[in-house]
Write a protein that holds these residues in place. Sequence first.
Motif, short mmCIF file in Angstrom:
data_model
loop_
_atom_site.label_atom_id
_atom_site.label_comp_id
_atom_site.label_asym_id
_atom_site.label_seq_id
_atom_site.Cartn_x
_atom_site.Cartn_y
_atom_site.Cartn_z
N THR A 144 0.94 -0.61 -0.09
CA THR A 144 -0.08 0.23 -0.26
C THR A 144 0.70 1.14 0.01
OG1 THR A 144 -2.11 1.03 1.25
CG2 THR A 144 0.06 0.39 2.36
N GLY A 145 0.45 2.51 -0.69
CA GLY A 145 0.92 3.93 -0.10
C GLY A 145 0.05 4.23 -1.27
N MET A 146 0.78 5.76 -0.54
CA MET A 146 -0.09 6.91 -0.70
C MET A 146 0.48 8.17 -2.00
SD MET A 146 0.40 9.17 2.69
CE MET A 146 0.06 7.35 3.75
N CYS A 147 0.21 8.80 -2.55
CA CYS A 147 0.27 9.67 -3.70
C CYS A 147 1.92 9.21 -5.16
CB CYS A 147 1.06 10.62 -2.88
SG CYS A 147 1.43 12.75 -3.82
N LEU A 148 3.09 9.68 -4.46
CA LEU A 148 4.23 8.83 -4.89
C LEU A 148 4.46 7.17 -4.62
CD1 LEU A 148 6.02 8.51 -6.79
CD2 LEU A 148 8.00 9.21 -4.85
N GLY A 149 3.57 7.36 -3.71
CA GLY A 149 3.68 5.74 -2.57
C GLY A 149 2.50 4.82 -3.13
N VAL A 166 -3.56 -2.59 -2.21
CA VAL A 166 -4.45 -1.10 -2.06
C VAL A 166 -3.23 0.59 -2.57
CG1 VAL A 166 -5.65 0.46 0.15
CG2 VAL A 166 -5.30 -1.97 -0.51
N CYS A 167 -3.89 1.40 -3.03
CA CYS A 167 -3.81 2.36 -3.78
C CYS A 167 -4.14 3.31 -3.30
CB CYS A 167 -2.92 2.24 -5.19
SG CYS A 167 -2.15 0.39 -5.99
N TYR A 168 -3.75 4.46 -2.64
CA TYR A 168 -4.38 5.72 -2.04
C TYR A 168 -3.88 6.92 -3.04
CZ TYR A 168 -6.00 3.90 2.63
OH TYR A 168 -6.03 3.59 3.44
#
Length: 287
Positions: A144-149, A166-168
């Motif tokens: 999982t990660g957020m933005c670039l992540g 899970v991609c935010y």
Amino acid sequence: MLIKEFHKDVSTTASGNGSMRIYIYHPTITGYPHAKFPGVVVFSEIYQGIGYIPDEPSKLLITTVTGPVARFARQIASQGYIVAAPSSYHEFTGPEALAYDGPGTDAGNDWKIKKTIPAYDEDAELSVTALLHMPTCNGKIGTTGMCLGGHLAYRCALDSRVSAGVCYFATDIHSHSLGLNKQDDSLQRAKDIKGELVMIFGKSDNHVPPEGRDLIRKTLHESRVDFSFYEIAGAQHAFIRDELSKGRYDAAISKVCFEMLLEVFGRRLKTDLGEPSGETLKIEDIC
């Protein structure tokens, strides 16, 4: 569930010989030292690295990533997952965090298009391998990660060893503009995703416009990826970041999204599903 925190340094070669620090958040159960847990790779936004004490930037917190990402990782670990959080910009700087300010933002945005796609992919491969080599890992991996992540979690899911991602609010997927020369192949490789994918966006996210989200959804459908796609009314970019989110943090929506993460990780990583049979869902036209 209580957790312990430490880090591992691993050798990298994709951008010349180097080293990457991976922060580990490990659940513990008193009296059960041999308990096994699934692993989850958590990718940070552009402000990678270890956290700093506000107003005292010279005092570094040795075992944490940026505040919001560290709290996110701890939440996941406390649910019974070994979390590995790699430092994304080890080719350019040490593991220290970039500040949530203009210079920090500029550096993060600059480095994300100077780093090569093979180097990003090596980071993901090394992180998955580090988890699988831990004697307390049960062999199941999520990401999982957020933005670039969020984008890096998507690319991590291209690894057949990853069972769920899970991609935010993943940036740059729709525009294939990640990495050196801004020419990533993330959408082209959608068919390589063998696990289950969850894509989460705010409908008011101006980093990934409606036509971009439509392209991602269409490509995943055409590539026959097993995925869920959520667009949340009123949510903006970085809506789960609980620090310096410029008025965009929404705790209520973040809680709902975290439950989505726990559902797919619990089903795909904690449950022994056995080998797939190939059977597909038969949909009946009834109420």
